[in-house]
Motif scaffolding. Structure first.
Motif: not given
Ligand code: DON
Length: 301
Positions: A23, A59-60, A185
């Motif tokens: 995504y 990332q998260s 973010y």
């Molecule tokens: O905001 C987001 O969707 C991504 N930048 C980070 C999401 C993420 O890493 C979820 N973890 N498993």
């Protein structure tokens, strides 16, 4: 210890389950075979195996460290009044907002992380991001760079996060402009680190907020404890319960395939392998964590 990590690495190379996150299109361009493990001890040593020196976007994994910055800036009560501390039991990108107030359920889901980022002190988004970068770099013990291609990719495709931010803004929970919150973010998510860096970041939390290599006090001890509590209850999203049951450590995953896990008072663990399970957690990373927890009896309970 390094030999044990290498053995674990080799034993999991045949595990080829899971799929890359798509995504954020740029994440789908990563080599799916990459696999790195690192463990940082509180005396400042780092043990590593496989691709532990290959950078990936946090990332998260950035979320607990930005939460630490916000807690250190504002204090627990002020932060809690804006972002809850309850596991959502939902996916990372769910609309986990309190009815009426729009207060997100916890700082580890996207909604809560976007709001937490907006709380960090700083005069405008650029200054706020630099403060976040400085903090995450201090946790890692070296300056972290930004992956511009991943940032651009997420800016193009991040409408679900924009939607979450608009809902929070509409309810009065988010008090800055949506684009301002998201710009910072998305940038924090696109910071690059290796499994070795992540292990040192984890070891800093394990060490009461003091980086065991640089000796810098990055955040106060009670802040590190609060962050670990939130990682334990909410860090693995809708997989948090089973993770706590099987691995028993505070942890946080990211969709680029990283996992940060902390053995408080002992060491920090950084894992990287990009193929993910249905909950968005690294397949090999979860498997390696289970083995490490069992082998070294890390389970906290
Ligand atoms: O905001 C987001 O969707 C991504 N930048 C980070 C999401 C993420 O890493 C979820 N973890 N498993």
């Amino acid at each position: 210890m390094s030999a044990a990590l290498r053995e674990l690495h080799d034993s999991l190379l045949s595990e080829e389950g899971g799929t890359l996150a798509t995504y954020i299109p740029e994440l789908a361009r990563v080599d799916p075979a990459l696999f790195g493990l690192a463990l940082a001890t509180l005396d400042g040593r780092v043990h590593a195996a496989g691709d532990a020196d290959v950078p990936f976007t946090l990332q998260s994994i950035s979320k607990p460290f930005v939460y630490a910055r916000a807690l250190a800036d504002l204090g627990l009560e002020a932060v809690l009044s804006r972002v809850g501390a309850e596991p959502s039991g939902e996916a990372f990108n769910a609309i986990s907002l309190e009815p009426g107030t729009g207060r997100p359920s916890n700082p580890m889901v996207n909604a809560g992380a976007i709001l937490t980022t907006s709380l960090v002190s700083g005069d405008g988004p650029a200054a706020r991001f630099e403060r976040i970068r400085d903090t995450l770099s201090a946790f890692a013990g070296r300056r972290l760079e930004l992956d511009e291609a991943v940032l651009a990719s997420e800016l193009e495709t991040g409408d679900r996060n924009r939607a979450l931010a608009y809902l929070m803004r509409n309810a009065g929970a988010l008090r800055c402009e949506v684009d301002e919150a998201l710009d910072v973010y998305f940038r924090q998510c696109a910071l690059l680190a290796t499994a070795e860096d992540v292990a040192v970041m984890a070891a800093t939390l394990a060490n009461g907020g003091v980086n065991p290599r640089t000796k810098e006090a990055v955040v106060p001890g009670p802040v590190a404890e609060h962050v670990l509590a939130l990682m334990a209850s909410c860090g693995m999203y809708d997989g948090a319960g089973e993770w706590l049951l099987r691995v028993g450590l505070p942890a946080k995953s990211g969709v680029s395939g990283g996992i940060v896990a902390v053995s408080p008072g002992q060491f920090g663990i950084g894992l990287f392998s990009p193929r993910l399970d249905v909950r968005g957690n690294s397949v090999r990373g979860v498997a390696a964590s289970r083995v490490l927890a069992e082998r070294f009896q890390l389970h906290l309970m």
